[in-house]
Design a protein around this motif. Structure first.
Motif, PDB file in Angstrom:
ATOM      1  N   GLN A 242      -1.664  10.756   3.548  1.00 40.94           N
ATOM      2  CA  GLN A 242      -1.154   9.408   3.802  1.00 40.94           C
ATOM      3  C   GLN A 242      -1.085   8.597   2.515  1.00 40.94           C
ATOM      4  O   GLN A 242      -2.027   8.593   1.718  1.00 40.94           O
ATOM      5  CB  GLN A 242      -2.070   8.657   4.771  1.00 40.94           C
ATOM      6  CG  GLN A 242      -1.974   9.070   6.218  1.00 40.94           C
ATOM      7  CD  GLN A 242      -2.858   8.199   7.105  1.00 40.94           C
ATOM      8  OE1 GLN A 242      -3.805   7.570   6.633  1.00 40.94           O
ATOM      9  NE2 GLN A 242      -2.552   8.159   8.387  1.00 40.94           N
ATOM     10  N   LEU A 258       2.504   3.853   4.556  1.00 41.89           N
ATOM     11  CA  LEU A 258       3.864   3.923   4.016  1.00 41.89           C
ATOM     12  C   LEU A 258       4.475   5.283   4.301  1.00 41.89           C
ATOM     13  O   LEU A 258       5.677   5.393   4.615  1.00 41.89           O
ATOM     14  CB  LEU A 258       3.840   3.652   2.508  1.00 41.89           C
ATOM     15  CG  LEU A 258       5.178   3.780   1.787  1.00 41.89           C
ATOM     16  CD1 LEU A 258       6.143   2.684   2.238  1.00 41.89           C
ATOM     17  CD2 LEU A 258       4.978   3.728   0.269  1.00 41.89           C
ATOM     18  N   TYR A 259       3.660   6.334   4.187  1.00 43.48           N
ATOM     19  CA  TYR A 259       4.150   7.681   4.457  1.00 43.48           C
ATOM     20  C   TYR A 259       2.999   8.556   4.947  1.00 43.48           C
ATOM     21  O   TYR A 259       1.880   8.454   4.447  1.00 43.48           O
ATOM     22  CB  TYR A 259       4.765   8.327   3.211  1.00 43.48           C
ATOM     23  CG  TYR A 259       5.236   9.729   3.481  1.00 43.48           C
ATOM     24  CD1 TYR A 259       6.435   9.956   4.152  1.00 43.48           C
ATOM     25  CD2 TYR A 259       4.455  10.834   3.135  1.00 43.48           C
ATOM     26  CE1 TYR A 259       6.846  11.245   4.447  1.00 43.48           C
ATOM     27  CE2 TYR A 259       4.859  12.123   3.432  1.00 43.48           C
ATOM     28  CZ  TYR A 259       6.056  12.318   4.097  1.00 43.48           C
ATOM     29  OH  TYR A 259       6.468  13.595   4.416  1.00 43.48           O
ATOM     30  N   GLN A 260       3.292   9.395   5.941  1.00 45.04           N
ATOM     31  CA  GLN A 260       2.310  10.365   6.423  1.00 45.04           C
ATOM     32  C   GLN A 260       2.956  11.732   6.517  1.00 45.04           C
ATOM     33  O   GLN A 260       4.041  11.881   7.088  1.00 45.04           O
ATOM     34  CB  GLN A 260       1.766   9.957   7.793  1.00 45.04           C
ATOM     35  CG  GLN A 260       0.793  10.981   8.388  1.00 45.04           C
ATOM     36  CD  GLN A 260       0.062  10.475   9.610  1.00 45.04           C
ATOM     37  OE1 GLN A 260      -0.460   9.360   9.605  1.00 45.04           O
ATOM     38  NE2 GLN A 260       0.023  11.281  10.663  1.00 45.04           N
ATOM     39  N   GLU A 261       2.290  12.746   5.945  1.00 43.06           N
ATOM     40  CA  GLU A 261       2.777  14.113   5.980  1.00 43.06           C
ATOM     41  C   GLU A 261       1.963  14.918   6.987  1.00 43.06           C
ATOM     42  O   GLU A 261       0.744  15.067   6.843  1.00 43.06           O
ATOM     43  CB  GLU A 261       2.652  14.749   4.586  1.00 43.06           C
ATOM     44  CG  GLU A 261       3.061  16.207   4.531  1.00 43.06           C
ATOM     45  CD  GLU A 261       4.447  16.459   5.074  1.00 43.06           C
ATOM     46  OE1 GLU A 261       4.585  17.344   5.937  1.00 43.06           O
ATOM     47  OE2 GLU A 261       5.395  15.756   4.639  1.00 43.06           O
ATOM     48  N   THR A 268       0.497  15.877  -0.623  1.00 44.62           N
ATOM     49  CA  THR A 268       1.200  14.624  -0.880  1.00 44.62           C
ATOM     50  C   THR A 268       0.529  13.860  -2.019  1.00 44.62           C
ATOM     51  O   THR A 268      -0.699  13.834  -2.126  1.00 44.62           O
ATOM     52  CB  THR A 268       1.207  13.738   0.379  1.00 44.62           C
ATOM     53  OG1 THR A 268       1.753  14.481   1.467  1.00 44.62           O
ATOM     54  CG2 THR A 268       2.041  12.484   0.154  1.00 44.62           C
ATOM     55  N   VAL A 281       7.004   9.155  -4.032  1.00 42.16           N
ATOM     56  CA  VAL A 281       6.113   9.923  -3.159  1.00 42.16           C
ATOM     57  C   VAL A 281       6.555  11.381  -3.231  1.00 42.16           C
ATOM     58  O   VAL A 281       7.715  11.703  -2.942  1.00 42.16           O
ATOM     59  CB  VAL A 281       6.159   9.412  -1.712  1.00 42.16           C
ATOM     60  CG1 VAL A 281       5.276  10.282  -0.813  1.00 42.16           C
ATOM     61  CG2 VAL A 281       5.719   7.957  -1.648  1.00 42.16           C
ATOM     62  N   ARG A 292      10.474  11.280  -2.313  1.00 42.75           N
ATOM     63  CA  ARG A 292      10.988  10.076  -1.655  1.00 42.75           C
ATOM     64  C   ARG A 292      10.743   8.877  -2.564  1.00 42.75           C
ATOM     65  O   ARG A 292       9.660   8.751  -3.145  1.00 42.75           O
ATOM     66  CB  ARG A 292      10.313   9.889  -0.299  1.00 42.75           C
ATOM     67  CG  ARG A 292      10.517  11.087   0.630  1.00 42.75           C
ATOM     68  CD  ARG A 292      10.006  10.829   2.030  1.00 42.75           C
ATOM     69  NE  ARG A 292      10.192  12.014   2.871  1.00 42.75           N
ATOM     70  CZ  ARG A 292      10.318  11.976   4.197  1.00 42.75           C
ATOM     71  NH1 ARG A 292      10.259  10.813   4.842  1.00 42.75           N
ATOM     72  NH2 ARG A 292      10.477  13.086   4.885  1.00 42.75           N
ATOM     73  N   LEU A 303      11.515   4.229   2.184  1.00 46.61           N
ATOM     74  CA  LEU A 303      11.545   5.438   1.363  1.00 46.61           C
ATOM     75  C   LEU A 303      12.865   6.180   1.534  1.00 46.61           C
ATOM     76  O   LEU A 303      13.326   6.406   2.660  1.00 46.61           O
ATOM     77  CB  LEU A 303      10.387   6.361   1.744  1.00 46.61           C
ATOM     78  CG  LEU A 303       8.983   5.879   1.370  1.00 46.61           C
ATOM     79  CD1 LEU A 303       7.931   6.754   2.040  1.00 46.61           C
ATOM     80  CD2 LEU A 303       8.792   5.888  -0.138  1.00 46.61           C
ATOM     81  N   THR A 305      14.881   9.704   0.716  1.00 42.91           N
ATOM     82  CA  THR A 305      14.677  11.102   0.342  1.00 42.91           C
ATOM     83  C   THR A 305      15.790  11.572  -0.582  1.00 42.91           C
ATOM     84  O   THR A 305      16.967  11.317  -0.335  1.00 42.91           O
ATOM     85  CB  THR A 305      14.645  11.991   1.589  1.00 42.91           C
ATOM     86  OG1 THR A 305      13.591  11.557   2.446  1.00 42.91           O
ATOM     87  CG2 THR A 305      14.393  13.450   1.206  1.00 42.91           C
TER      88      THR A 305
END
Length: 746
Positions: A242, A258-261, A268, A281, A292, A303, A305
């Motif tokens: 995250q 903001l972003y979760q993988e 990440t 990211v 991203r 974000l 890609t």
């Protein structure tokens, strides 16, 4: 061992020539014997019985008691090495200028640097105001800051010694300063588990803001206005997944993701672009990736890609504005195993991948590995590897990717074997920082003036060479490139280090060091502790085995997954080269490696125990199959791209089952073995070497001691603080030196 599991000497009148076994002390009669609690594991029709898996129960008092007993046994077995350890520690200390400082780096009108003070274990982070607007090279000339001399206007940002007071462990995991220079965020680890507490200091008052973030991972960055802090969080398996945003002054519980993988096999991270206009990211594994971008001037777009992971391209991206057009500099492996560099208009990424136009900047070359690239306002700067050597190359942005592109220029150095790496750069600076070292040249910090029409080759400006005390002379030592021949005929490069006055009479001691995973290269680099071995007549060989990155991408790929055994056979070939070289007595060879290099140690111990008098395995990944079969364990799922996935692939399972050290211990006369670990290590859990040592003792037909050295308050790098680090290295080297009969200084 990188982002996954990652470890690494004036004439005297005489040297020791006793055989290795003569100096190994007899072990106490009763080493700790762990109880056996058989647990079976079945995969792909194969059942393995593990008697010591219960040692994984970290909170079990019986486990803690057993580990303490192991350390007591180790202390007893190695008691005779105490004077040797103290001697090596003192040699390291006496060669090190303890009151020292880094070369200041300019950023946003300040010079930032760190100090070390004699008697203190941790660095002190400082800054002082910079003069000039940064438009000339002179403005980028660091101020003269001398050890032990007060600097007018110096401001202390963080004193690591004060932070560490009363703590069992301390490590600084990162820091960030707002562009206006008012706020300083830093991440501190007080346990060794690489989970950090983030605090924010107001540099105008010296006080801490109430904002405190617990259990964060590596990675810190402020937004341009300084109102938002970006940080990373790891999941329960210690996988960073995250990217979170904290708005200063708001409750941490309200921080947004903001972003979760969610893919457990993907790692990440994030950082700022060179011009600091974007947050990048990065999501990836060892075989493909995805980037991203968050544009700070239009955050509402979220974000964006670039190349989706479905393109199966391994790439890094550097966005920058050139003559009003948004450009992306791509370092990628698209039809380029060793990677190449392309320049792409940002608008192209809206098209399907097959329709995008990429301009070649650096073409693919089978003999050159492209490691990465960044930009300044005027130049592209490339890190590359050629002839095993890491080097830097600069090319003007004007004409980049066109027929008018100029040739890249490299700063030149005198030595054959060296490492020249990026030490940092600022986007608007006319210079870049370059760090240079070799096996016997202490680290030098240069500012490299980027080439221009008036200065076509650029200019190297030496800012500092790390002082080495105690009468050190580089001319007293020699480093040569040699080649071993592996079983399949492959030539394996070796770096052979020794004293210049060492006789080639076949009576000396030797040590072989290796790693060989994750495309990590064992590049030439100066090390004060290693001098203590060389001064005791040791020939030190660094084996650049397959699985590393020294010879390009193919070298790495030829030592991973279903080719991993090449790493082990290469190391044995390096050992055979040393034994037959005429430099050493074959009965006086030791081996050393850490983390994934510890797996290497375990493998060669099983394959050829008779070739070594002693082995030191630092934080060793010796129970690899058990770990990778459990994706809930730290880092396990991330390892599938390195070793293969034994859960789903029976061929991978069978292949790993035949080399993983713990499962292949056999009835053999093992040499003296020291497994060195830490209780709080999250990369290679202490349970792996703890189990391995039990199995080795149970099966060894020899009499050499097998010990577990465990730091109960340490992490993957051992105990914290420079003095504890020196003690750790002295312990490892003393164990080896004692076993191979290299106790006495020449």
């Amino acid at each position: 061992m990188t982002t996954s599991r990652a470890a690494a000497t004036p004439s005297a009148p005489e040297r020791t020539a006793a055989p290795a076994a003569a100096s190994v002390p007899a072990a106490p009669a009763s080493p700790p014997v762990a109880k056996k609690v058989p647990v079976t594991r079945t995969h792909h029709g194969d059942t393995f019985t593990d008697s010591y898996e219960w040692l994984r129960e970290k909170d079990n008092p019986e486990v803690v008691a057993h580990l303490n007993a192991e350390q007591a046994y180790t202390d007893a077995v190695t008691a005779g090495q105490e004077q040797l350890r103290q001697d090596i520690f003192n040699e390291i200390k006496n060669r090190t200028q303890e009151t020292d400082l880094s070369v200041p780096s300019r950023k946003d009108g300040w010079w930032y640097y760190s100090r070390m003070v004699e008697g203190s274990a941790y660095s002190i982070q400082c800054r002082v105001r910079a003069a000039g607007d940064g438009s000339t090279v002179e403005h980028w000339t660091p101020p003269v800051v001398e050890p032990g001399v007060d600097v007018p206007g110096e401001q202390v940002l963080l004193d690591g010694n004060a932070e560490a007071q009363g703590q069992p462990f301390f490590s600084l995991g990162g820091a960030a300063v707002t562009r206006d220079g008012n706020l300083y965020a830093y991440a501190a680890d007080f346990a060794g588990d690489e989970l950090f507490t983030i605090r924010i200091k107001d540099l105008r008052t010296g006080g801490l803001l109430p904002d405190t973030i617990e259990k964060a991972f590596y990675g810190l960055a402020f937004s341009p206005d300084g109102g938002t802090l970006y940080y990373m969080v790891a999941d329960d398996s210690w996988r960073p997944y995250q990217v979170k945003t904290h708005i200063l002054g708001t409750p941490v519980a309200e921080d947004q993701v903001l972003y979760q993988e969610d893919d457990v096999a993907m790692w990440t991270g994030f950082g700022l672009s060179a011009d600091r206009r974007h947050l990048l990211v990065s999501i990836g594994c060892s075989e493909f990736s995805e980037t991203r971008l968050l544009a700070f001037d239009s955050p509402e777009k979220g974000l964006q890609t670039l190349i989706p992971r479905g393109g199966h391209i391994l790439y890094d991206a550097e966005p920058f504005l050139w003559k009003g057009v948004e450009k992306i500099l791509l370092t990628h492996d698209r039809d380029a195993a060793n990677s190449m560099i392309s320049l792409v208009d940002a608008a192209e990424f809206a098209k399907p991948l097959t329709e995008q136009e990429w301009a070649t900047v650096v073409a693919h070359d089978e003999a050159v590995r492209i490691n990465g690239a960044t930009v300044t306002a005027t130049h592209m700067v490339v890190s590359l590897r050629k002839d095993t050597i890491e080097r830097i190359q600069a090319t003007p942005l004007e004409g980049l990717g066109t027929a008018a592109q100029e040739s890249g220029v490299e700063p030149s150095f005198d030595e054959e074997l060296y490492t020249a790496s990026m030490g940092g750069s600022e986007f608007d600076s006319p210079v870049i920082r370059v760090v240079y070292t070799s096996d016997f040249t202490p680290p030098r910090v240069y500012d490299y003036v980027l080439p221009t029409a008036a200065l076509p080759h650029g200019e190297l400006l030496l800012r500092k060479e790390t002082p080495v005390l105690g009468g050190y002379r580089a001319a007293d030592y020699v480093a040569t490139r040699e080649w071993a021949t592996a079983d399949d005929g492959t030539k394996v490069p070796l770096s052979v280090l020794r004293r210049a006055d060492l006789p080639r009479d076949g009576t000396n001691a030797g040590v072989v060091y290796g790693y060989g995973s994750y495309e990590v290269s064992m590049d030439p680099g100066f090390g004060v502790p290693r001098l203590s071995l060389l001064d005791r007549g040791v020939v030190f060989v660094i084996a650049h085995v397959r699985g590393g990155g020294e010879m390009g991408r193919h070298w790495y790929e030829d030592g991973k997954k279903l080719r991993k055994k090449n790493t082990f056979s290469d190391f044995i070939a390096a050992t055979d080269w040393l034994a037959q070289s005429g430099w050493v007595d074959p009965a006086r060879i030791g081996a050393m490696g850490g983390s994934a290099g510890g797996l290497l140690m375990g493998a060669v111990a099983n394959m050829a125990p008779e070739k070594y008098a002693a082995i030191v395995a630092q934080v060793p990944f010796v129970d690899a199959l058990t770990t990778i079969l459990d994706p809930e364990l730290p880092l396990s799922a991330l390892e599938w791209e390195e070793w293969g996935n034994p859960i789903t692939d029976p061929e991978v399972y069978g292949y790993m089952k035949h080399y993983t050290p713990y499962e292949n211990v056999r009835a053999a006369a093992y040499p003296a073995i020291a497994a060195v670990t830490s209780f709080n290590d999250t990369r290679v859990l202490y349970v792996e070497p703890a189990k391995w040592v039990q199995e080795l003792r149970a099966r060894s037909t020899g009499t050499a001691p097998i010990v577990l050295k465990i730091e109960m308050d340490g992490g993957h790098g051992g105990a914290s603080g420079r003095y504890e680090g020196w003690k750790t290295r002295a312990w490892d080297y003393a164990f080896l030196a004692d076993a191979i009969g290299a106790r006495t200084l020449r």
